[in-house]
Design an enzyme around this catalytic site. Sequence first.
Site, PDB file in Angstrom:
ATOM      1  N   GLU A 179       2.667 -29.551 -33.174  1.00 53.19           N
ATOM      2  CA  GLU A 179       1.883 -30.295 -32.236  1.00 53.19           C
ATOM      3  C   GLU A 179       0.311 -30.373 -32.581  1.00 53.19           C
ATOM      4  O   GLU A 179      -0.346 -29.596 -32.991  1.00 53.19           O
ATOM      5  CB  GLU A 179       1.991 -29.722 -30.757  1.00 53.19           C
ATOM      6  CG  GLU A 179       1.293 -30.591 -29.630  1.00 53.19           C
ATOM      7  CD  GLU A 179       1.357 -30.010 -28.320  1.00 53.19           C
ATOM      8  OE1 GLU A 179       1.551 -28.759 -28.340  1.00 53.19           O
ATOM      9  OE2 GLU A 179       0.974 -30.558 -27.219  1.00 53.19           O
TER      10      GLU A 179
ATOM     11  N   LYS B 167       4.022 -37.486 -25.472  1.00 53.43           N
ATOM     12  CA  LYS B 167       4.312 -36.181 -24.524  1.00 53.43           C
ATOM     13  C   LYS B 167       4.460 -36.349 -23.155  1.00 53.43           C
ATOM     14  O   LYS B 167       3.535 -36.979 -22.436  1.00 53.43           O
ATOM     15  CB  LYS B 167       3.141 -35.074 -24.666  1.00 53.43           C
ATOM     16  CG  LYS B 167       3.187 -33.874 -24.283  1.00 53.43           C
ATOM     17  CD  LYS B 167       2.138 -32.912 -24.432  1.00 53.43           C
ATOM     18  CE  LYS B 167       2.258 -31.599 -24.208  1.00 53.43           C
ATOM     19  NZ  LYS B 167       1.353 -30.537 -24.680  1.00 53.43           N
TER      20      LYS B 167
ATOM     21  N   CYS C 230       6.031 -30.059 -26.886  1.00 57.30           N
ATOM     22  CA  CYS C 230       5.848 -28.797 -26.549  1.00 57.30           C
ATOM     23  C   CYS C 230       6.084 -28.506 -25.172  1.00 57.30           C
ATOM     24  O   CYS C 230       7.195 -28.191 -24.835  1.00 57.30           O
ATOM     25  CB  CYS C 230       4.140 -28.677 -26.641  1.00 57.30           C
ATOM     26  SG  CYS C 230       3.624 -26.945 -26.234  1.00 57.30           S
TER      27      CYS C 230
END
EC number: 3.5.1.6
Length: 386
Positions: free
Chosen positions: A121, A198, A235
């Site tokens: 990430e 994300k 994540c």
Amino acid sequence: MAMAGAEWKSLEECLEKHLPLPDLQEVKRVLYGKELRKLDLPREAFEAASREDFELQGYAFEAAEEQLRRPRIVRVGLVQNRTPLPADAPVAEQVSALHRRIKAIIEVAAMCGVNIICFQEAWTMPFAFCTREKLPWTEFAESAEDGPTTRFCQKLAKNHDMVVVSPILERDSEHGDVLWNTAVVISNSGAVLGKTRKNHIPRVGDFNESTYYMEGNLGHPVFQTQFGRIAVNICYGRHHPLNWLMYSINGAEIIFNPSATIGALSESLWPIEARNAAIANHCFTCAINRVGTEHFPNEFTSGDGKKAHQDFGYFYGSSYVAAPDGSRTPGLSRSQDGLLVAKLNLNLCQQVNDVWNFKMTGRYEMYARELAEAVKPNYRPTIVKE
Ligand SMILES: NC(=O)NCCC(=O)O
């Protein structure tokens, strides 16, 4: 509770050191599922990895032979790394150093026949979102479509005939210069196939990412590549089972989970979540975490009454791949840069689906109906009382 840093290399090494062989085999069977064959990677690849000072491991996931379908073999590469320069080095130098590091690692991935590679990430920068400072960290943001990092990855993708998943801090100048936490997916032709953002932004510990960007607005895209259908669950999205589910509903066969997470917060969750997602969604998952401790020039507090500090804590690496049958590779080390190569047979997804039938037994319509009610402001939970 004390938390090991770089000196404790990995769970696997610890088990191997301390358990007698018969116990080790049983422990591995329970903790890791069906034993995986080690991949026979070229000697030059190991030599180059050792010269460049990173770990190289390779494993193969097998599937049963079928009569009507040929095996659908793909090799994925997972890259975990430290930031080579300190966080107070000039921004352009930090980015260049990371580009150089990744170039060296991807060359080894190419020797190992990797078809799809994914980096950690926000790979072009230190994970500075703990600081809540804007400069210089927002200067690491780039265009997903034609920023220097995307152009760099396009060259790598074309040269090595490899799909590249490049998670960056994105600046979207078409829409008011807004920042996003984005993964750019670059086809092996060198073309930008698309991007994904994300969806879930943490508000836990020092993960002050909500200071920088909002929850993604692109839904759950799945990218059809020459080597299979892939998605990227960035994540903190790995704590959200429905996030994995939606990528799977859109047909993902491999879901990458590029991450940045620290031992004190999540190390005991790490081996469970991506692996559980592979099982629950009949797909492969690839969990990637960065390595080391990153020190920042200015102190920040965690809002918990404890002393101000200048680092996030220890990023514990331990990247791994999990399969739909619940088997998984060992993790890469907790302390070293690394490349994990996994040979997958994507036929395993359908084979496991046909055995366990989670898609068939999923009751999605019932959940959709009940969830649609539950999110309404006047919803009353269904609790049956005497
Ligand atoms: N990068 C990120 O979202 N980290 C949050 C902490 C975690 O999910 O373990």
